[in-house]
Design a protein around this motif. Structure first.
Motif, mmCIF file in Angstrom:
data_model
loop_
_atom_site.group_PDB
_atom_site.id
_atom_site.type_symbol
_atom_site.label_atom_id
_atom_site.label_comp_id
_atom_site.label_asym_id
_atom_site.label_seq_id
_atom_site.Cartn_x
_atom_site.Cartn_y
_atom_site.Cartn_z
ATOM 1 N N MET A 23 0.837 -1.198 0.000
ATOM 2 C CA MET A 23 0.000 0.000 0.000
ATOM 3 C C MET A 23 0.870 1.246 0.000
ATOM 4 N N ALA A 24 1.916 1.233 0.800
ATOM 5 C CA ALA A 24 2.831 2.373 0.866
ATOM 6 C C ALA A 24 3.396 2.684 -0.516
ATOM 7 N N HIS A 25 3.806 1.657 -1.228
ATOM 8 C CA HIS A 25 4.359 1.845 -2.571
ATOM 9 C C HIS A 25 3.311 2.454 -3.501
ATOM 10 N N ARG A 26 2.082 1.977 -3.409
ATOM 11 C CA ARG A 26 1.021 2.460 -4.302
ATOM 12 C C ARG A 26 0.658 3.918 -4.064
ATOM 13 N N ILE A 27 0.756 4.384 -2.808
ATOM 14 C CA ILE A 27 0.400 5.788 -2.566
ATOM 15 C C ILE A 27 1.618 6.670 -2.322
ATOM 16 N N GLY A 28 2.820 6.083 -2.431
ATOM 17 C CA GLY A 28 4.037 6.883 -2.406
ATOM 18 C C GLY A 28 4.496 7.357 -1.039
ATOM 19 N N VAL A 29 4.331 6.493 -0.027
ATOM 20 C CA VAL A 29 4.817 6.814 1.320
ATOM 21 C C VAL A 29 5.577 5.599 1.850
ATOM 22 N N SER A 30 6.133 5.733 3.043
ATOM 23 C CA SER A 30 6.868 4.608 3.635
ATOM 24 C C SER A 30 5.908 3.619 4.304
ATOM 25 N N ARG A 31 6.361 2.380 4.421
ATOM 26 C CA ARG A 31 5.591 1.367 5.122
ATOM 27 C C ARG A 31 5.390 1.765 6.580
ATOM 28 N N GLN A 32 6.401 2.384 7.160
ATOM 29 C CA GLN A 32 6.308 2.807 8.547
ATOM 30 C C GLN A 32 5.167 3.815 8.737
ATOM 31 N N LEU A 33 5.003 4.716 7.768
ATOM 32 C CA LEU A 33 3.936 5.701 7.867
ATOM 33 C C LEU A 33 2.566 5.030 7.809
ATOM 34 N N ILE A 34 2.421 4.020 6.971
ATOM 35 C CA ILE A 34 1.153 3.282 6.912
ATOM 36 C C ILE A 34 0.845 2.685 8.285
ATOM 37 N N GLY A 35 1.836 2.072 8.911
ATOM 38 C CA GLY A 35 1.651 1.495 10.237
ATOM 39 C C GLY A 35 1.272 2.544 11.273
ATOM 40 N N LEU A 36 1.925 3.696 11.214
ATOM 41 C CA LEU A 36 1.619 4.769 12.162
ATOM 42 C C LEU A 36 0.193 5.286 11.983
ATOM 43 N N ILE A 37 -0.236 5.420 10.734
ATOM 44 C CA ILE A 37 -1.603 5.879 10.461
ATOM 45 C C ILE A 37 -2.611 4.839 10.957
ATOM 46 N N GLU A 38 -2.371 3.575 10.644
ATOM 47 C CA GLU A 38 -3.308 2.523 11.037
ATOM 48 C C GLU A 38 -3.389 2.368 12.553
ATOM 49 N N ASN A 39 -2.322 2.700 13.262
ATOM 50 C CA ASN A 39 -2.306 2.591 14.722
ATOM 51 C C ASN A 39 -2.582 3.921 15.413
ATOM 52 N N GLU A 40 -3.050 4.902 14.621
ATOM 53 C CA GLU A 40 -3.463 6.217 15.124
ATOM 54 C C GLU A 40 -2.346 7.002 15.803
ATOM 55 N N HIS A 41 -1.110 6.808 15.325
ATOM 56 C CA HIS A 41 0.011 7.588 15.840
ATOM 57 C C HIS A 41 0.347 8.763 14.931
ATOM 58 N N ARG A 42 -0.182 8.733 13.723
ATOM 59 C CA ARG A 42 -0.027 9.848 12.762
ATOM 60 C C ARG A 42 -1.351 10.065 12.067
ATOM 61 N N ASN A 43 -1.575 11.304 11.695
ATOM 62 C CA ASN A 43 -2.802 11.638 10.981
ATOM 63 C C ASN A 43 -2.642 11.438 9.483
ATOM 64 N N LEU A 44 -3.748 11.216 8.842
ATOM 65 C CA LEU A 44 -3.805 11.138 7.391
ATOM 66 C C LEU A 44 -3.823 12.575 6.881
ATOM 67 N N THR A 45 -2.716 13.025 6.300
ATOM 68 C CA THR A 45 -2.631 14.403 5.816
ATOM 69 C C THR A 45 -3.487 14.567 4.557
ATOM 70 N N PRO A 46 -3.852 15.797 4.225
ATOM 71 C CA PRO A 46 -4.632 16.003 2.994
ATOM 72 C C PRO A 46 -3.926 15.429 1.755
ATOM 73 N N ARG A 47 -2.612 15.552 1.679
ATOM 74 C CA ARG A 47 -1.866 15.032 0.532
ATOM 75 C C ARG A 47 -1.975 13.511 0.449
ATOM 76 N N ILE A 48 -1.802 12.836 1.579
ATOM 77 C CA ILE A 48 -1.893 11.376 1.580
ATOM 78 C C ILE A 48 -3.332 10.940 1.331
ATOM 79 N N GLU A 49 -4.287 11.662 1.906
ATOM 80 C CA GLU A 49 -5.690 11.341 1.670
ATOM 81 C C GLU A 49 -6.041 11.443 0.189
ATOM 82 N N GLN A 50 -5.539 12.469 -0.495
ATOM 83 C CA GLN A 50 -5.786 12.617 -1.935
ATOM 84 C C GLN A 50 -5.187 11.450 -2.714
ATOM 85 N N ARG A 51 -3.979 11.042 -2.351
ATOM 86 C CA ARG A 51 -3.344 9.895 -3.028
ATOM 87 C C ARG A 51 -4.135 8.617 -2.780
ATOM 88 N N PHE A 52 -4.590 8.454 -1.535
ATOM 89 C CA PHE A 52 -5.389 7.291 -1.151
ATOM 90 C C PHE A 52 -6.666 7.227 -1.989
#
Length: 78
Positions: A23-52
């Motif tokens: 998923m990280a590769h498909r939306i252009g972010v790191s795998r670590q960021l995906i994990g942080l978002i899924e575990n509610e340690h980081r927010n989904l930024t507008p840029r990442i939300e648009q890519r998603f």
């Protein structure tokens, strides 16, 4: 990002049979960021939300949200 947004993010990934790395590769972010978002340690930024949304489509995301809402509300149409 609300808990339901986090669940939607994770559910769209699993519905598509993707690992966090894929998923990280498909939306252009790191795998670590995906994990942080899924575990509610980081927010989904507008840029990442648009890519998603661009990658998975608003229809699929809305479908997953609707299924989640139905399950949470216990409204199975019985």
């Amino acid at each position: 990002m609300t808990q339901s947004d986090t669940v939607t993010f994770r559910n769209v990934r699993t519905l598509n049979g993707l690992t966090q790395a894929e998923m990280a590769h498909r939306i252009g972010v790191s795998r670590q960021l995906i994990g942080l978002i899924e575990n509610e340690h980081r927010n989904l930024t507008p840029r990442i939300e648009q890519r998603f949304i661009r990658e998975f489509g608003a229809d699929q995301i809305e479908y997953v949200q609707g299924v989640g809402d139905t399950i949470r509300n216990g409204d199975y149409g019985t």
